[in-house]
Write a protein that holds these residues in place. Structure first.
Motif, PDB file in Angstrom:
ATOM      1  N   PHE A 150       0.847  -1.189   0.000  1.00 32.86           N
ATOM      2  CA  PHE A 150       0.000   0.000   0.000  1.00 32.86           C
ATOM      3  C   PHE A 150       0.887   1.245   0.000  1.00 32.86           C
ATOM      4  O   PHE A 150       1.854   1.330   0.753  1.00 32.86           O
ATOM      5  CB  PHE A 150      -0.921   0.024   1.221  1.00 32.86           C
ATOM      6  N   TYR A 151       0.546   2.197  -0.862  1.00 32.77           N
ATOM      7  CA  TYR A 151       1.326   3.429  -0.989  1.00 32.77           C
ATOM      8  C   TYR A 151       0.472   4.630  -0.608  1.00 32.77           C
ATOM      9  O   TYR A 151      -0.646   4.782  -1.105  1.00 32.77           O
ATOM     10  CB  TYR A 151       1.825   3.597  -2.421  1.00 32.77           C
ATOM     11  N   ASN A 152       1.027   5.489   0.232  1.00 31.86           N
ATOM     12  CA  ASN A 152       0.343   6.730   0.589  1.00 31.86           C
ATOM     13  C   ASN A 152       0.537   7.759  -0.520  1.00 31.86           C
ATOM     14  O   ASN A 152       1.572   7.793  -1.189  1.00 31.86           O
ATOM     15  CB  ASN A 152       0.894   7.293   1.902  1.00 31.86           C
ATOM     16  N   GLY A 153      -0.448   8.621  -0.699  1.00 35.06           N
ATOM     17  CA  GLY A 153      -0.366   9.667  -1.707  1.00 35.06           C
ATOM     18  C   GLY A 153      -1.698   9.881  -2.377  1.00 35.06           C
ATOM     19  O   GLY A 153      -2.692   9.222  -2.057  1.00 35.06           O
ATOM     20  N   ASN A 154      -1.735  10.809  -3.305  1.00 32.45           N
ATOM     21  CA  ASN A 154      -2.947  11.103  -4.062  1.00 32.45           C
ATOM     22  C   ASN A 154      -2.969  10.291  -5.349  1.00 32.45           C
ATOM     23  O   ASN A 154      -1.922  10.002  -5.937  1.00 32.45           O
ATOM     24  CB  ASN A 154      -3.020  12.593  -4.386  1.00 32.45           C
ATOM     25  N   ASP A 155      -4.162   9.963  -5.789  1.00 35.17           N
ATOM     26  CA  ASP A 155      -4.371   9.114  -6.958  1.00 35.17           C
ATOM     27  C   ASP A 155      -4.702   9.993  -8.169  1.00 35.17           C
ATOM     28  O   ASP A 155      -5.624  10.799  -8.120  1.00 35.17           O
ATOM     29  CB  ASP A 155      -5.525   8.149  -6.653  1.00 35.17           C
ATOM     30  N   TYR A 169      -6.324  14.411 -14.024  1.00 32.55           N
ATOM     31  CA  TYR A 169      -7.191  14.720 -12.891  1.00 32.55           C
ATOM     32  C   TYR A 169      -6.866  13.837 -11.688  1.00 32.55           C
ATOM     33  O   TYR A 169      -6.377  12.723 -11.817  1.00 32.55           O
ATOM     34  CB  TYR A 169      -8.669  14.573 -13.259  1.00 32.55           C
ATOM     35  N   GLN A 170      -7.127  14.402 -10.516  1.00 37.38           N
ATOM     36  CA  GLN A 170      -7.021  13.633  -9.280  1.00 37.38           C
ATOM     37  C   GLN A 170      -8.323  12.872  -9.085  1.00 37.38           C
ATOM     38  O   GLN A 170      -9.410  13.398  -9.331  1.00 37.38           O
ATOM     39  CB  GLN A 170      -6.787  14.550  -8.085  1.00 37.38           C
ATOM     40  N   ALA A 238     -10.022   4.732  -5.841  1.00 39.70           N
ATOM     41  CA  ALA A 238     -10.562   6.025  -6.269  1.00 39.70           C
ATOM     42  C   ALA A 238     -11.134   6.007  -7.675  1.00 39.70           C
ATOM     43  O   ALA A 238     -11.317   7.059  -8.280  1.00 39.70           O
ATOM     44  CB  ALA A 238      -9.461   7.089  -6.174  1.00 39.70           C
ATOM     45  N   ASN A 239     -11.455   4.842  -8.219  1.00 37.38           N
ATOM     46  CA  ASN A 239     -11.993   4.764  -9.580  1.00 37.38           C
ATOM     47  C   ASN A 239     -13.309   5.529  -9.693  1.00 37.38           C
ATOM     48  O   ASN A 239     -14.196   5.386  -8.850  1.00 37.38           O
ATOM     49  CB  ASN A 239     -12.219   3.316  -9.981  1.00 37.38           C
ATOM     50  N   LEU A 240     -13.444   6.323 -10.752  1.00 41.49           N
ATOM     51  CA  LEU A 240     -14.678   7.074 -10.959  1.00 41.49           C
ATOM     52  C   LEU A 240     -15.847   6.140 -11.205  1.00 41.49           C
ATOM     53  O   LEU A 240     -16.992   6.455 -10.873  1.00 41.49           O
ATOM     54  CB  LEU A 240     -14.522   8.039 -12.142  1.00 41.49           C
ATOM     55  N   SER A 241     -15.572   4.969 -11.788  1.00 38.16           N
ATOM     56  CA  SER A 241     -16.635   4.018 -12.095  1.00 38.16           C
ATOM     57  C   SER A 241     -17.258   3.419 -10.842  1.00 38.16           C
ATOM     58  O   SER A 241     -18.345   2.843 -10.902  1.00 38.16           O
ATOM     59  CB  SER A 241     -16.106   2.891 -12.985  1.00 38.16           C
ATOM     60  N   SER A 242     -16.588   3.528  -9.702  1.00 40.76           N
ATOM     61  CA  SER A 242     -17.161   3.016  -8.453  1.00 40.76           C
ATOM     62  C   SER A 242     -17.569   4.156  -7.513  1.00 40.76           C
ATOM     63  O   SER A 242     -17.703   3.963  -6.312  1.00 40.76           O
ATOM     64  CB  SER A 242     -16.181   2.070  -7.751  1.00 40.76           C
ATOM     65  N   GLY A 243     -17.777   5.348  -8.089  1.00 38.83           N
ATOM     66  CA  GLY A 243     -18.302   6.460  -7.297  1.00 38.83           C
ATOM     67  C   GLY A 243     -17.285   7.509  -6.920  1.00 38.83           C
ATOM     68  O   GLY A 243     -17.619   8.468  -6.215  1.00 38.83           O
ATOM     69  N   GLY A 244     -16.039   7.357  -7.373  1.00 41.51           N
ATOM     70  CA  GLY A 244     -15.036   8.377  -7.099  1.00 41.51           C
ATOM     71  C   GLY A 244     -15.346   9.668  -7.826  1.00 41.51           C
ATOM     72  O   GLY A 244     -16.182   9.708  -8.735  1.00 41.51           O
ATOM     73  N   GLU A 245     -14.674  10.734  -7.429  1.00 39.70           N
ATOM     74  CA  GLU A 245     -14.893  12.034  -8.050  1.00 39.70           C
ATOM     75  C   GLU A 245     -13.580  12.582  -8.590  1.00 39.70           C
ATOM     76  O   GLU A 245     -12.500  12.247  -8.101  1.00 39.70           O
ATOM     77  CB  GLU A 245     -15.534  13.003  -7.055  1.00 39.70           C
ATOM     78  N   ALA A 246     -13.685  13.426  -9.614  1.00 42.54           N
ATOM     79  CA  ALA A 246     -12.504  13.945 -10.295  1.00 42.54           C
ATOM     80  C   ALA A 246     -12.288  15.419  -9.974  1.00 42.54           C
ATOM     81  O   ALA A 246     -13.235  16.211  -9.964  1.00 42.54           O
ATOM     82  CB  ALA A 246     -12.649  13.768 -11.798  1.00 42.54           C
ATOM     83  N   VAL A 247     -11.020  15.772  -9.727  1.00 42.47           N
ATOM     84  CA  VAL A 247     -10.606  17.171  -9.618  1.00 42.47           C
ATOM     85  C   VAL A 247      -9.705  17.443 -10.816  1.00 42.47           C
ATOM     86  O   VAL A 247      -8.596  16.911 -10.905  1.00 42.47           O
ATOM     87  CB  VAL A 247      -9.845  17.444  -8.306  1.00 42.47           C
ATOM     88  N   ASP A 248     -10.187  18.257 -11.744  1.00 46.77           N
ATOM     89  CA  ASP A 248      -9.483  18.444 -13.014  1.00 46.77           C
ATOM     90  C   ASP A 248      -8.227  19.296 -12.827  1.00 46.77           C
ATOM     91  O   ASP A 248      -8.273  20.389 -12.264  1.00 46.77           O
ATOM     92  CB  ASP A 248     -10.407  19.113 -14.030  1.00 46.77           C
ATOM     93  N   LEU A 249      -7.100  18.783 -13.327  1.00 46.96           N
ATOM     94  CA  LEU A 249      -5.817  19.477 -13.213  1.00 46.96           C
ATOM     95  C   LEU A 249      -5.108  19.565 -14.566  1.00 46.96           C
ATOM     96  O   LEU A 249      -3.905  19.795 -14.630  1.00 46.96           O
ATOM     97  CB  LEU A 249      -4.920  18.748 -12.199  1.00 46.96           C
ATOM     98  N   ASP A 281       1.652  15.553  -5.727  1.00 48.75           N
ATOM     99  CA  ASP A 281       0.891  16.604  -6.393  1.00 48.75           C
ATOM    100  C   ASP A 281       1.412  16.739  -7.824  1.00 48.75           C
ATOM    101  O   ASP A 281       2.574  17.099  -8.028  1.00 48.75           O
ATOM    102  CB  ASP A 281       1.057  17.929  -5.639  1.00 48.75           C
ATOM    103  N   ILE A 282       0.574  16.465  -8.829  1.00 50.21           N
ATOM    104  CA  ILE A 282       1.061  16.515 -10.214  1.00 50.21           C
ATOM    105  C   ILE A 282       1.192  17.947 -10.742  1.00 50.21           C
ATOM    106  O   ILE A 282       1.649  18.145 -11.869  1.00 50.21           O
ATOM    107  CB  ILE A 282       0.172  15.704 -11.176  1.00 50.21           C
TER     108      ILE A 282
END
Length: 334
Positions: A150-155, A169-170, A238-249, A281-282
């Motif tokens: 398991f890796y910590n961080g943003n997806d 996008y995150q 964090a897959n959007l297909s399972s209810g995740g949300e996107a933050v556009d970057l 952070d990308i």
């Protein structure tokens, strides 16, 4: 009609192409361009990638092996198989060996199918009981599984076509926000209604065993009332297909990550790919990253539903794909 098909149909008509889709579900289509070139598509899969490269990308274990060979940072993990597979392959490791490996890595670990998409069955497990529960569920639908550190961080997902990043996008895991009155189940239903209004469908599986596991770890259940403005995460993936949300970057992606995603796509023999990474952070210079997956048929329906700008980005991507195929730039059978 599915979003991808309706978008392709609209764009094909704009460039004077003739499109025929299957009459029952409209997931499959055939396009004849003005110059006589022809192509098929199936949902988000187009004749833009090599068949072999697309197949490698689909197998997460093999894909990770080659990414590591090319010098990229990848998740530390191993593949394990059902007892039936192990009987046929003498060097295959079974799920008991998978548990030993999970202990060696140290809990929690990520357990996921070898070649299913959309985050299906991807689970963060914390102990032996959870490991076997998840492993057995996976092996009912798949011949093998992967146990990963398991890796910590943003997806993040970075979508690449050739040398260009079309979207970045995150991805934030499925969550609910409390109002001080409603219980978790009611909040989930409200969220589902909002998804449906925005064009997203079937995004929350109320029977998903992972949601119950996640709530149990937080000492919550469907009847728990959440205080106002408190956030409760319902899934780890964090897959959007399972209810995740996107933050556009897309407009803010740092050149380091732009270059990384383009290079990964090329080295994997792909033209179109969704490159999934975990990092800090990308939008900042790259300090570290871990490549989670390279998807040769990135689904963008849920991303497009987040706003008009995102819809336009997806349309732009599909238009570029169609023009490449029209000009005979496809590499056959992705």
């Amino acid at each position: 009609m599915p979003f991808t098909t309706s978008t392709i149909k609209k764009l094909a008509e704009e460039i004077g192409a003739v499109i025929v889709t299957d009459p029952e579900y409209s997931f499959v289509g055939h396009i004849t361009f003005k110059n006589g070139n022809k192509t098929f598509f199936h949902t988000a899969t187009f004749d833009i990638n090599y068949f072999g490269s697309a197949a490698i990308a689909k197998d997460k274990g093999v894909s990770n092996f080659f990414l590591k060979q090319f010098g990229y940072q990848v998740t530390e993990g191993q593949r394990f198989f059902s007892y039936k597979v192990c009987e046929k392959l003498s060097n295959a490791k079974n799920i008991d060996a998978g548990f030993d490996y999970a202990k060696e890595l140290g809990f929690p670990v990520i357990v996921k199918p070898i070649n299913l998409s959309q985050g299906m069955f991807v689970t963060k497990v914390y102990n032996k009981q959870e490991y076997y529960q998840v492993a057995k569920k996976i092996l009912k639908n798949n011949s093998g599984l992967i146990v990963e550190r398991f890796y910590n961080g943003n997806d993040y997902r970075i979508v690449v076509l050739d040398d260009e990043v079309l979207s970045a996008y995150q991805r934030i895991p499925l969550f609910i926000k409390g109002d001080g009155k409603s219980n978790i189940l009611e909040l989930m239903r409200q969220k589902q209604e909002n998804f449906l209004k925005s064009g997203r469908k079937k995004t929350i599986d109320f029977e998903d065993y992972r949601i119950k596991l996640k709530l149990q770890r937080q000492k919550l259940n469907f009847d728990s009332v959440i205080s106002e403005d408190s956030i409760v995460y319902l899934l780890d993936n964090a897959n959007l297909s399972s209810g995740g949300e996107a933050v556009d970057l897309t407009e803010n992606i740092h050149p380091d990550f732009h270059k990384l995603a383009v290079n990964i796509t090329k080295d994997m023999g792909l033209r179109l790919a969704g490159v999934d990474i975990i990092t800090n952070d990308i939008t900042l210079p790259m300090l570290y990253y871990t490549t989670i997956e390279v998807n040769a048929s990135p689904g963008l329906t849920h991303y497009a539903s987040t706003g008009e700008i995102q819809t336009k980005r997806v349309e732009n991507l599909y238009l570029k794909v169609l023009k490449a195929l029209e000009n005979g730039q496809n590499t056959k059978l992705a």
